[in-house]
Design a protein around this motif. Structure first.
Motif, PDB file in Angstrom:
ATOM      1  N   GLY A 300       3.875   3.095  33.406  1.00 43.85           N
ATOM      2  CA  GLY A 300       4.343   4.409  33.848  1.00 43.85           C
ATOM      3  C   GLY A 300       3.169   5.212  34.368  1.00 43.85           C
ATOM      4  O   GLY A 300       2.078   5.185  33.782  1.00 43.85           O
ATOM      5  N   ILE A 301       3.380   5.912  35.474  1.00 44.39           N
ATOM      6  CA  ILE A 301       2.304   6.682  36.121  1.00 44.39           C
ATOM      7  C   ILE A 301       2.768   8.126  36.296  1.00 44.39           C
ATOM      8  O   ILE A 301       3.723   8.398  37.045  1.00 44.39           O
ATOM      9  N   HIS A 302       2.103   9.027  35.610  1.00 42.43           N
ATOM     10  CA  HIS A 302       2.430  10.456  35.745  1.00 42.43           C
ATOM     11  C   HIS A 302       1.753  10.972  37.003  1.00 42.43           C
ATOM     12  O   HIS A 302       0.558  11.293  37.005  1.00 42.43           O
ATOM     13  N   GLN A 303       2.555  11.043  38.061  1.00 43.66           N
ATOM     14  CA  GLN A 303       2.004  11.308  39.391  1.00 43.66           C
ATOM     15  C   GLN A 303       1.238  12.616  39.478  1.00 43.66           C
ATOM     16  O   GLN A 303       0.288  12.735  40.257  1.00 43.66           O
ATOM     17  N   GLU A 304       1.631  13.604  38.677  1.00 43.03           N
ATOM     18  CA  GLU A 304       0.986  14.923  38.801  1.00 43.03           C
ATOM     19  C   GLU A 304      -0.438  14.945  38.247  1.00 43.03           C
ATOM     20  O   GLU A 304      -1.195  15.865  38.563  1.00 43.03           O
ATOM     21  N   SER A 305      -0.789  13.961  37.409  1.00 43.78           N
ATOM     22  CA  SER A 305      -2.082  14.099  36.724  1.00 43.78           C
ATOM     23  C   SER A 305      -3.011  12.879  36.745  1.00 43.78           C
ATOM     24  O   SER A 305      -4.193  13.035  36.461  1.00 43.78           O
ATOM     25  N   VAL A 306      -2.514  11.682  37.068  1.00 38.43           N
ATOM     26  CA  VAL A 306      -3.416  10.514  36.902  1.00 38.43           C
ATOM     27  C   VAL A 306      -4.656  10.570  37.796  1.00 38.43           C
ATOM     28  O   VAL A 306      -5.694  10.000  37.450  1.00 38.43           O
ATOM     29  N   THR A 307      -4.544  11.248  38.925  1.00 35.96           N
ATOM     30  CA  THR A 307      -5.711  11.266  39.814  1.00 35.96           C
ATOM     31  C   THR A 307      -6.713  12.366  39.436  1.00 35.96           C
ATOM     32  O   THR A 307      -7.781  12.450  40.027  1.00 35.96           O
ATOM     33  N   VAL A 308      -6.369  13.188  38.464  1.00 32.00           N
ATOM     34  CA  VAL A 308      -7.250  14.321  38.113  1.00 32.00           C
ATOM     35  C   VAL A 308      -8.600  13.853  37.551  1.00 32.00           C
ATOM     36  O   VAL A 308      -9.653  14.263  38.052  1.00 32.00           O
ATOM     37  N   PRO A 309      -8.624  12.986  36.537  1.00 30.72           N
ATOM     38  CA  PRO A 309      -9.936  12.520  36.063  1.00 30.72           C
ATOM     39  C   PRO A 309     -10.714  11.771  37.143  1.00 30.72           C
ATOM     40  O   PRO A 309     -11.947  11.791  37.155  1.00 30.72           O
ATOM     41  N   GLU A 310      -9.991  11.146  38.073  1.00 36.15           N
ATOM     42  CA  GLU A 310     -10.656  10.407  39.159  1.00 36.15           C
ATOM     43  C   GLU A 310     -11.409  11.370  40.074  1.00 36.15           C
ATOM     44  O   GLU A 310     -12.487  11.054  40.581  1.00 36.15           O
ATOM     45  N   ASN A 311     -10.831  12.558  40.300  1.00 36.66           N
ATOM     46  CA  ASN A 311     -11.533  13.567  41.110  1.00 36.66           C
ATOM     47  C   ASN A 311     -12.840  13.975  40.438  1.00 36.66           C
ATOM     48  O   ASN A 311     -13.856  14.177  41.104  1.00 36.66           O
ATOM     49  N   ILE A 312     -12.818  14.097  39.119  1.00 39.53           N
ATOM     50  CA  ILE A 312     -14.034  14.477  38.385  1.00 39.53           C
ATOM     51  C   ILE A 312     -15.098  13.377  38.532  1.00 39.53           C
ATOM     52  O   ILE A 312     -16.271  13.658  38.829  1.00 39.53           O
ATOM     53  N   ASP A 313     -14.680  12.135  38.350  1.00 42.95           N
ATOM     54  CA  ASP A 313     -15.644  11.033  38.476  1.00 42.95           C
ATOM     55  C   ASP A 313     -16.160  10.900  39.907  1.00 42.95           C
ATOM     56  O   ASP A 313     -17.316  10.519  40.115  1.00 42.95           O
ATOM     57  N   ALA A 314     -15.295  11.222  40.869  1.00 47.14           N
ATOM     58  CA  ALA A 314     -15.746  11.161  42.269  1.00 47.14           C
ATOM     59  C   ALA A 314     -16.872  12.166  42.495  1.00 47.14           C
ATOM     60  O   ALA A 314     -17.873  11.856  43.160  1.00 47.14           O
ATOM     61  N   ILE A 315     -16.730  13.361  41.933  1.00 42.03           N
ATOM     62  CA  ILE A 315     -17.798  14.371  42.077  1.00 42.03           C
ATOM     63  C   ILE A 315     -19.078  13.830  41.438  1.00 42.03           C
ATOM     64  O   ILE A 315     -20.166  13.898  42.029  1.00 42.03           O
ATOM     65  N   ARG A 316     -18.918  13.261  40.228  1.00 40.65           N
ATOM     66  CA  ARG A 316     -20.119  12.765  39.534  1.00 40.65           C
ATOM     67  C   ARG A 316     -20.804  11.644  40.316  1.00 40.65           C
ATOM     68  O   ARG A 316     -22.030  11.590  40.388  1.00 40.65           O
ATOM     69  N   ALA A 317     -20.008  10.792  40.922  1.00 36.45           N
ATOM     70  CA  ALA A 317     -20.599   9.690  41.705  1.00 36.45           C
ATOM     71  C   ALA A 317     -21.314  10.244  42.939  1.00 36.45           C
ATOM     72  O   ALA A 317     -22.450   9.861  43.238  1.00 36.45           O
ATOM     73  N   MET A 318     -20.674  11.176  43.641  1.00 38.45           N
ATOM     74  CA  MET A 318     -21.262  11.712  44.884  1.00 38.45           C
ATOM     75  C   MET A 318     -22.615  12.363  44.623  1.00 38.45           C
ATOM     76  O   MET A 318     -23.515  12.304  45.452  1.00 38.45           O
ATOM     77  N   PHE A 319     -22.725  13.019  43.459  1.00 37.30           N
ATOM     78  CA  PHE A 319     -23.973  13.749  43.163  1.00 37.30           C
ATOM     79  C   PHE A 319     -24.859  12.975  42.183  1.00 37.30           C
ATOM     80  O   PHE A 319     -25.824  13.528  41.656  1.00 37.30           O
ATOM     81  N   ASP A 320     -24.487  11.723  41.933  1.00 39.93           N
ATOM     82  CA  ASP A 320     -25.292  10.853  41.080  1.00 39.93           C
ATOM     83  C   ASP A 320     -25.599  11.508  39.728  1.00 39.93           C
ATOM     84  O   ASP A 320     -26.749  11.520  39.275  1.00 39.93           O
ATOM     85  N   LEU A 321     -24.567  12.014  39.085  1.00 42.92           N
ATOM     86  CA  LEU A 321     -24.744  12.741  37.823  1.00 42.92           C
ATOM     87  C   LEU A 321     -24.643  11.825  36.610  1.00 42.92           C
ATOM     88  O   LEU A 321     -24.858  12.271  35.478  1.00 42.92           O
ATOM     89  N   ALA A 322     -24.286  10.556  36.842  1.00 40.57           N
ATOM     90  CA  ALA A 322     -24.180   9.603  35.725  1.00 40.57           C
ATOM     91  C   ALA A 322     -24.710   8.262  36.206  1.00 40.57           C
ATOM     92  O   ALA A 322     -24.593   7.935  37.386  1.00 40.57           O
ATOM     93  N   PRO A 323     -25.279   7.462  35.300  1.00 38.20           N
ATOM     94  CA  PRO A 323     -25.866   6.198  35.739  1.00 38.20           C
ATOM     95  C   PRO A 323     -24.841   5.179  36.245  1.00 38.20           C
ATOM     96  O   PRO A 323     -25.140   4.370  37.108  1.00 38.20           O
ATOM     97  N   ASP A 324     -23.617   5.246  35.703  1.00 39.52           N
ATOM     98  CA  ASP A 324     -22.616   4.251  36.117  1.00 39.52           C
ATOM     99  C   ASP A 324     -21.208   4.774  35.822  1.00 39.52           C
ATOM    100  O   ASP A 324     -21.034   5.827  35.190  1.00 39.52           O
ATOM    101  N   GLY A 325     -20.226   4.006  36.265  1.00 42.15           N
ATOM    102  CA  GLY A 325     -18.825   4.402  36.088  1.00 42.15           C
ATOM    103  C   GLY A 325     -18.438   4.596  34.624  1.00 42.15           C
ATOM    104  O   GLY A 325     -17.873   5.644  34.281  1.00 42.15           O
ATOM    105  N   PRO A 326     -18.711   3.615  33.763  1.00 42.73           N
ATOM    106  CA  PRO A 326     -18.286   3.792  32.359  1.00 42.73           C
ATOM    107  C   PRO A 326     -18.849   5.060  31.722  1.00 42.73           C
ATOM    108  O   PRO A 326     -18.159   5.746  30.962  1.00 42.73           O
ATOM    109  N   THR A 327     -20.100   5.419  32.069  1.00 34.33           N
ATOM    110  CA  THR A 327     -20.681   6.639  31.490  1.00 34.33           C
ATOM    111  C   THR A 327     -19.933   7.869  31.992  1.00 34.33           C
ATOM    112  O   THR A 327     -19.589   8.770  31.222  1.00 34.33           O
TER     113      THR A 327
END
Ligand code: NAD
Length: 340
Positions: A300-327
């Protein structure tokens, strides 16, 4: 280190949730949100302390008449931001690229845009490293995010010979009153559906085919997956255990009597994360099956919210704020109150 300054353009279903998620993170802040219309959501934004800006064809006079104080225009907001999360309706994001280019600001787009709007399409579990240092990133749609998360669990463990998904898609979000169907099941006459190629933007070359129907519900999408694995898991318990161990998956045990999406969303509302959201892929323990190397599962995929944490990780990746995805995933999920 200074926090990354995040602007949100388009304050609807996704935008308001992304704003609420950004403020919870230790390494980023909301510098403002932009809207076209003065409505209850604009008032909520002000009440939450998000500076409010007018965007698109919105009129400042409309906000003034409603007593909603504006901090300026979208151009003013972009001047204060390191990155803008574009959460405007499908295809509006592409028009906004000129605006973002002129302001020389990095941008994140959503799944309603075509892949070529950005340098890379993104799924935190699927290809975190690909977004590192990028200026334009597209967070893939809710369905593609859900499928990509599942691929990230099964592919490295057992390999995939073929993945088939039948998507049962919700007709509208709960707040929408102009979409349908309200009766009937509507097949999507594009075969295979666009979801498979979209997953391939995250996992190039993955042998996947998808098809979809739309049904009269607003709660969640459900994916019916059949995966021919390259190597067979030792047992059904091992397969279920892989989902249980993965971040952004919530496995309901049989004893919980979560029979479908109504109970899953009731669980989410009572849990009280986000706006009563289910940010993880929902997997039902008794909805996972194994026949040799063929794995079956519903999610089951809650369409309104599943992409929300992904947006946060995308920001972190773009600005290199974490060493890797799991972190990054663990930082995001801890801040959002998810199992980290
Ligand atoms: P939405 O309609 O709920 O919100 C969009 C907001 O943007 C509205 O408040 C609208 O008034 C505003 N807007 C319109 N034109 C604008 C402009 N030019 N500038 C600024 N704001 C403008 O839409 P949504 O569901 O949040 O979808 C946003 C994006 O996220 C789309 O690409 C969509 O495909 C994607 N997405 C949606 C869902 C979902 O199920 N709702 C799930 C995943 C991804």
């Amino acid at each position: 280190m200074a926090k990354v300054r995040v602007a949100i353009n388009g304050y609807g279903t996704i935008g308001k949730r992304v704003a609420d998620a950004v403020v919870k993170q230790p390494d980023m802040e909301v510098v403002g949100v932009a809207k076209t219309r003065a409505n209850f959501e604009a008032e909520h934004a002000i009440r939450k302390g998000y500076p409010l800006y007018v965007a698109g064809d919105g009129k400042a006079s409309e906000f003034d008449a409603a007593g909603l104080k504006l901090a300026g225009t979208i151009q003013d907001l972009l001047g204060k931001a390191d990155v803008v999360v574009d959460a405007t309706p499908d295809k509006v994001g592409r028009d906004n690229t000129k605006l973002y280019d002129a302001a020389n600001v990095r941008a994140i787009f959503q799944g309603g845009e075509k892949a070529d709007v950005a340098d890379v399409s993104f799924s935190a579990l699927g290809n975190y490293a690909a977004a590192k240092g990028k200026r334009r990133v597209r967070v893939v749609s809710c369905n593609t995010t859900g499928i990509s998360r599942a691929v990230a669990v099964l592919l490295p463990r057992w390999g995939v010979d073929h993945w088939d998904v039948a998507l049962v898609r919700r007709a509208a979000d709960p707040s929408e009153s102009k979409k349908g169907p309200i009766n009937g099941i509507v097949p999507t006459f594009q075969l295979p559906s666009h979801h498979g190629p979209d997953v391939q933007t995250i996992f190039p070359g993955l042998p996947i085919s998808t098809s979809a129907v739309v049904v009269p519900t607003t709660l969640m999408h459900v994916h019916v997956n059949r995966v021919r694995l390259h190597r067979a898991p030792e047992s059904l318990a091992e397969l279920v255990g892989a989902f249980r161990a993965a971040p952004r998956f919530h496995v309901f045990a049989a004893w919980e009597h979560v029979d479908g999406t109504p109970q899953a969303m009731e669980f989410a509302r009572q849990r009280g994360l986000g706006s009563g959201d289910m940010l993880e892929n929902v997997v039902w323990e008794n909805g996972v099956g194994l026949d040799g190397s063929d794995a079956f599962f519903f999610q089951g995929i809650h369409q309104e919210s599943v992409t929300v944490p992904e947006n946060i990780d995308a920001i972190r990746a773009m600005f290199d704020l974490a060493p890797d995805g799991p972190t990054s995933i663990s930082m995001t999920d801890r801040a959002l109150g998810l199992r980290a």
